[in-house]
Structures are given as C-alpha cells and as structure tokens.
Design a protein around this motif. Structure first.
Motif, mmCIF file in Angstrom:
data_model
loop_
_atom_site.group_PDB
_atom_site.id
_atom_site.type_symbol
_atom_site.label_atom_id
_atom_site.label_comp_id
_atom_site.label_asym_id
_atom_site.label_seq_id
_atom_site.Cartn_x
_atom_site.Cartn_y
_atom_site.Cartn_z
ATOM 1 N N CYS A 156 14.628 -15.553 22.026
ATOM 2 C CA CYS A 156 14.938 -16.432 20.717
ATOM 3 C C CYS A 156 15.088 -15.555 19.503
ATOM 4 C CB CYS A 156 13.802 -17.485 20.139
ATOM 5 S SG CYS A 156 13.617 -18.606 21.874
ATOM 6 N N LEU A 182 12.431 -26.763 13.989
ATOM 7 C CA LEU A 182 10.962 -27.065 14.287
ATOM 8 C C LEU A 182 10.245 -27.282 13.189
ATOM 9 C CD1 LEU A 182 10.862 -23.564 16.422
ATOM 10 C CD2 LEU A 182 10.600 -25.870 17.487
ATOM 11 N N THR A 199 14.184 -30.489 20.706
ATOM 12 C CA THR A 199 14.699 -29.203 20.135
ATOM 13 C C THR A 199 14.329 -28.015 21.426
ATOM 14 O OG1 THR A 199 14.295 -29.438 17.903
ATOM 15 C CG2 THR A 199 14.124 -27.136 18.755
ATOM 16 N N LEU A 200 13.182 -28.271 21.866
ATOM 17 C CA LEU A 200 12.740 -27.182 22.837
ATOM 18 C C LEU A 200 13.697 -27.234 24.246
ATOM 19 C CD1 LEU A 200 8.809 -27.080 22.271
ATOM 20 C CD2 LEU A 200 10.521 -25.386 21.853
ATOM 21 N N ILE A 205 13.714 -24.452 26.901
ATOM 22 C CA ILE A 205 12.349 -24.148 26.978
ATOM 23 C C ILE A 205 11.614 -25.184 27.640
ATOM 24 C CG2 ILE A 205 10.572 -23.318 25.704
ATOM 25 C CD1 ILE A 205 12.407 -22.134 23.594
ATOM 26 N N MET A 244 5.617 -23.471 18.576
ATOM 27 C CA MET A 244 5.837 -23.722 20.131
ATOM 28 C C MET A 244 4.435 -23.476 20.711
ATOM 29 S SD MET A 244 9.168 -21.114 20.616
ATOM 30 C CE MET A 244 10.614 -21.453 19.928
ATOM 31 N N VAL A 249 4.019 -24.499 24.680
ATOM 32 C CA VAL A 249 4.607 -23.188 25.466
ATOM 33 C C VAL A 249 3.393 -22.233 25.798
ATOM 34 C CG1 VAL A 249 6.123 -21.109 25.416
ATOM 35 C CG2 VAL A 249 6.700 -23.600 24.350
ATOM 36 N N PHE A 282 10.208 -31.046 29.203
ATOM 37 C CA PHE A 282 9.429 -29.977 28.787
ATOM 38 C C PHE A 282 8.408 -29.861 29.798
ATOM 39 C CE2 PHE A 282 5.897 -28.435 26.365
ATOM 40 C CZ PHE A 282 6.376 -27.283 25.824
#
Length: 446
Positions: A156, A182, A199-200, A205, A244, A249, A282
């Motif tokens: 990223c 974010l 978004t992720l 992601i 994140m 994550v 996710f």
C-alpha cells in the motif's frame, strides 16, 4: 588505513557487563540493529547498550547533531563493531577525523558474539513488522524474504487525497491507499466498522493478508499551505496502519523510512498503476482490536486514573497554547493532565521519533525519553495529537516495543476542543517546567 586496537569477545563482554564509561557503536544497517539477521548470523539483534549509527549514514548525515543526540562525546572511549572489520575501521576513521581518539574495534560479532547463545543480544520485540527495502524487493520479485510465510500480500502506497503522489512514483505493484478511505473527512476519526470493512475488502485485504505499507516523505510547509498534510505521506501511512491493526489485520509490515529508504537503496520506482483485487469477506468481525482506539469518554477516565496517562504527541508550541497546529482548528491549548510526548516542530513532522533519514529512531532512545516524563509500559497509555496521525506514529513505536496497554485517543485535540464543556489549559504546567522543545531536526531530502 589507520591502525586501531582490537578488543576480544571476552574483553567486550566484561566491559558490557560492568557498564563502564565506554560507548559501543553498532555500524550495521538499522534493520540488523533492530533484530533482522541480514548476514546469516545465528541470532539477530545488537549488543546491549550499543548505539546505532549505520555506516551508510556517514555519507550524508550531520555528524554533530547525531552525536549530540546520542550523547557520544570525545571524552568517552568508543568500541565499534559491524558485520566486518573493514566497515568498523571505516567508521573509526571518520570518528578520528572528527577528533575522537580513544577507539577500539570489535571484529567478531557474527562468528563469536551472535553465535554464542550465552552472550546477550537485544532486539526490537516486534522487529519483523518493521521491514527494510531488500525485504520488500524480495517479496515483489517472488523471492522468499525472511520471517514471512504468507502467500497473500498487498503493498500500500499511502497518501492523503493526493493521487498524484502515487503517480509520481511508487514501489512496483503497490496500490494507492487514500487516508480518507479509512478516516472521516468531517471528524478525522476512524470510519465506522462497515465502512472500514468495505474499504479493506475493496483493497483486497482480509484479516490474514500481509499488508506492507509506506508513504513518501516531504517537508510540509504549514504557513500559507491550506493542505500541508498532503505532503506527509509516510506519517499518513502509519495512521492507516494503526486503523488497519484496529480493524483486525494481523500482519502489518511498515517499510522503515518509507519511500525514502527504498530510493536510498537504489531500487526503481514505477509509474504504472496497479489495481487491487477485491475480496468478498474480511474474514472476522471489525474491530478485532477495539482496545487500540479510544474515544473522549475513555480519555476522560484515563485522566483520572493513577495507572494511566494521556500522552500529547504535539509540538511544544501547541502544548503550551501558542498555536493550535492546524488551519481548521481555532482553539489553542491542551487537555489538562496530559503528558507532553513531544512530536517535533509542528503538526506535520515527527523529528523526535525519527532518525534524520526518516527511519524510526532507535527504540531505546524513545523509551528513555518517555521514561523521563512518566511514560512507561506498566501504565495504560493513550497517545493523541490533533487528529490522530502523530498519535498513531507514537502508538506504533510502543506497539513495536511490545508495550501491552496502548491505544490512540482518536478524537484528539480536534474533538476535545470542539466541546465547550471540556476544560482547556494554556501556558507551561508545573509538571513540565523543566521541559523544553527539543527539535532534533536533522532531516535531509535524499
């Protein structure tokens, strides 16, 4: 080549154990100092108490400022080690040219010190989450970087509403990540869980995706610039990384030094855009780590706790109320009871948390500075600034050191001062009478 006295492993061990007046200098790359075994050594890390001055720095650093910052003086004996004798001698020769005279070389770090499990080594507890350019280069060229076993990764390139920054050159294969995706553009707090999820997922992601994140450093100019944050790409990357991590994550890797370190190592930039491959799930509920972000009610509770601290990662001028720090915040002052954590010169710089090449500062230096003002790992700590960026970088320093009870006060000064019922202080508090704004600004543009 000058001749220097050699010190044996046993003699260095005794010197280190007795904590005499000698200063040990580690001339290897900072990644090796933090814990990465870059030359096949059996154990990664550095000799306890060593100061990190990578030999590479000597090509462009301001010696005076670096030596003063690390309290290295001509009156104290120096012991220099690196990956090989030649590098150590090269460092020693440069110090002699500066007037240092009591120097010794230790040439057996790899084959004797690192190889002996009975000799102590220190390392950054979560060093594997602070990666170096060669690690990233191996990743993108189908190599096998050390301490990485995942098959799913996303690189990223962080920016703040400035896609041109990405198009001006990025790491090959990186995708652009706008910080606005974010965090809210109204409150500058993290976005709600479902928005973060979208978004992720759109970025490809999942919770178990390895995310490598970085940004570009430039020197934002506050006065007359309506959007100075658009230049603080790497600071925005650390803000994005904190969100994140909060979301869930598991494996975030920060490129230490951001795009500057990539360019310094001579790796090429790409102008070819890369598109993310969205995922449909996710994988876990968001936020998986709600403890990493707190809001105003929790911040107020922390202020009344004898086991916690609210830490202001703002400049001294902001802390004492001489300026708000932002074009869009009129109120000046600080949250009463907050500890001064000292970011650097203004709202868009973190000099006191970084080396002059924009890598994260030697972690023991951060820890020592924090300890002097009561910021210690046994407390519940919440870092804040104006809107979360600088607080997130301080948070990452603590997280990488393995501190257990840390968070970002997400609302920060922006949210606090927006409520007229919240108290505000200005001036120098009695608890900070001896604090001065120490701006270790030895940054350069590489």
């Amino acid at each position: 080549m000058k001749t220097f006295k050699e010190i044996s492993t046993q003699a260095l061990f005794e010197t280190n154990r007795q904590s005499d007046d000698s200063i040990i200098i580690d001339s290897r790359p900072i990644a090796a100092y933090n814990g990465w075994p870059l030359q096949g050594e059996q154990r990664g890390g550095h000799i306890p108490g060593a100061k990190s001055i990578p030999l590479q720095w000597t090509h462009y650093m301001d010696w005076i400022e670096v030596l003063e910052e690390k309290n290295i003086t001509k009156e104290r004996p120096l012991i220099i080690y690196g990956y090989n004798r030649e590098d150590s001698i090269h460092m020693a020769e440069k110090l002699v040219d500066l007037g240092f005279h009591d120097l010794a070389i230790y040439s057996h770090f790899v084959e004797e010190w690192s190889a002996n499990p009975n000799l102590p080594l220190h390392k950054l507890p979560k060093f594997k989450h602070l990666v170096y350019p060669e690690w990233v280069n191996k990743l993108i060229h189908n190599g096998q970087p050390p301490l990485y076993e995942n098959e799913d990764y996303v690189i990223c390139h962080s920016h703040y509403d400035y896609i041109e920054d990405y198009h001006n050159g990025h790491i090959p294969g990186a995708i652009p990540v706008d910080t606005n995706s974010l965090e809210s553009t109204e409150t500058w707090n993290r976005r709600p869980a479902e928005e973060l999820r979208k978004t992720l997922q759109d970025l490809g992601i999942r919770y178990d995706t390895t995310v490598v994140i970085y940004g570009r450093f430039s020197s934002p100019v506050f006065d007359g610039n309506p959007f100075p944050g658009k230049s603080a790409g790497h600071l925005g990357a650390l803000r994005s990384a904190a969100i994140m991590l909060y979301a869930g994550v598991k494996d975030i890797r920060i490129l230490n030094g951001g795009l500057t370190s990539w360019k310094t190592e001579g790796y090429e930039l790409s102008n070819t855009p890369s598109e993310p491959t969205p995922v449909h799930d996710f994988g876990i509920d968001i936020p998986a780590h709600p403890e990493y972000m707190i809001d105003t009610p929790s911040a107020k509770q922390l202020l009344t706790s004898d086991k916690g601290e609210l830490v202001s990662i703002r400049s001294w001028e902001e802390f004492i109320g001489n300026r708000s720090g932002y074009h869009y915040i009129d109120q000046k002052g600080r949250i009463p009871g907050a500890i001064f954590g000292n970011c650097g010169s203004d709202a868009y710089h973190m000099e006191n948390y970084r080396n002059f090449d924009h890598t994260m500062r030697e972690y023991q230096e951060i820890e020592t500075t924090w300890k002097e003002v009561g910021i210690t790992p046994d407390k519940q700590l919440a870092f804040y600034c104006g809107t979360g960026w600088r607080g997130s970088e301080a948070f990452w320093n603590a997280w990488l050191m393995g501190w257990p009870n840390i968070s970002v006060y997400d609302g920060g000064w922006f949210e606090w001062c927006a409520d007229p019922d919240n108290p505000v202080e200005t001036g120098i508090p009695e608890s900070a009478q001896d604090i001065r704004s120490v701006n270790t600004n030895y940054q350069i543009n590489i």
